[in-house]
Scaffold this motif. Sequence first.
Motif, PDB file in Angstrom:
ATOM      1  N   TYR A  90      -1.301  65.788  20.149  1.00  0.00           N
ATOM      2  CA  TYR A  90       0.145  65.780  19.920  1.00  0.00           C
ATOM      3  C   TYR A  90       0.404  65.768  18.417  1.00  0.00           C
ATOM      4  O   TYR A  90       1.027  64.870  17.871  1.00  0.00           O
ATOM      5  CB  TYR A  90       0.782  64.561  20.573  1.00  0.00           C
ATOM      6  N   CYS A  91      -0.104  66.801  17.762  1.00  0.00           N
ATOM      7  CA  CYS A  91      -0.073  66.849  16.304  1.00  0.00           C
ATOM      8  C   CYS A  91      -0.071  68.307  15.844  1.00  0.00           C
ATOM      9  O   CYS A  91      -0.704  69.162  16.465  1.00  0.00           O
ATOM     10  CB  CYS A  91      -1.312  66.119  15.770  1.00  0.00           C
ATOM     11  N   THR A 140       1.530  62.259  15.876  1.00  0.00           N
ATOM     12  CA  THR A 140       1.695  61.173  16.833  1.00  0.00           C
ATOM     13  C   THR A 140       0.586  60.150  16.620  1.00  0.00           C
ATOM     14  O   THR A 140      -0.590  60.509  16.531  1.00  0.00           O
ATOM     15  CB  THR A 140       1.657  61.704  18.278  1.00  0.00           C
ATOM     16  N   MET A 185       4.856  60.550  27.861  1.00  0.00           N
ATOM     17  CA  MET A 185       5.159  60.810  26.445  1.00  0.00           C
ATOM     18  C   MET A 185       6.666  61.009  26.195  1.00  0.00           C
ATOM     19  O   MET A 185       7.081  61.805  25.353  1.00  0.00           O
ATOM     20  CB  MET A 185       4.394  62.034  25.944  1.00  0.00           C
ATOM     21  N   ARG A 219       5.825  58.626  16.953  1.00  0.00           N
ATOM     22  CA  ARG A 219       5.749  60.031  16.546  1.00  0.00           C
ATOM     23  C   ARG A 219       6.684  60.283  15.369  1.00  0.00           C
ATOM     24  O   ARG A 219       7.821  59.808  15.353  1.00  0.00           O
ATOM     25  CB  ARG A 219       6.118  60.953  17.710  1.00  0.00           C
TER      26      ARG A 219
END
Length: 245
Positions: A90-91, A140, A185, A219
Amino acid sequence: MTQKHEKIPLKRQMLMKEELAEIKEMIKEMQKIKEETEYLFEVLPSWSQNDPEYQVKAIVNRALKLYSEDRIGLADYALESAGASVLTAYCSETYEKQQIIVTLFGIPLWYRQQSPNVILQPDVYPGNCWAFAGDKGFVTIKLASRIKPTAFTLDHIPKSVSPIGSINTAPRDFSIFGISDPADMTMNLLGKYTYDKNGSPIQTFLVQANPVRSYNIIRMNVDSNWGHPEYTCIYRLRVHGELVN
């Protein structure tokens, strides 16, 4: 005879302000060292001969806590050495073009691309940052502990030590979200902020959401930078809050 005072150029005034801010930070660090030294002198005579290892661990833990609160007096729950990590799934992708290499007087300062984990480390110096392409990106972070966030701190290098003489790669507008359940998420907005490139290199922003829930994942969405057309650099992101048992 009236003495004429020469006006100090605006650019020089800004540099003087940055230098003054750095001196103030050095004074704060020296004060912390003084306090820690005084504490050692207080506890050393009271050490137990039967359990010296316990006393040593207590001093080490206190020193580590002081280190984690470096320069701003707030514990950092996004510190990698304390157990925090970047969720790379998640980046944004790391910027990998060779133009990002930085040199000073022909001496290379940075050849390799840094991973996103570098933003969870306290070593802030020119080139030691995570870069992503363009002016929009996200990262994140799984925190070291579940907390109720109270503030966030964004670090960048000052212009005075930048090899290119500017910090236009710094994030400008950004948002912070809390994620309480890693299964879905779902993101909850905690605040929208602007990093001031003319302000202190270390800037702290308070949580805007009310009430604040507890989170163990944070995040950061970067919405713009200060003008660099190719990439944006994040040097360090800290997360502060109240520990949840």
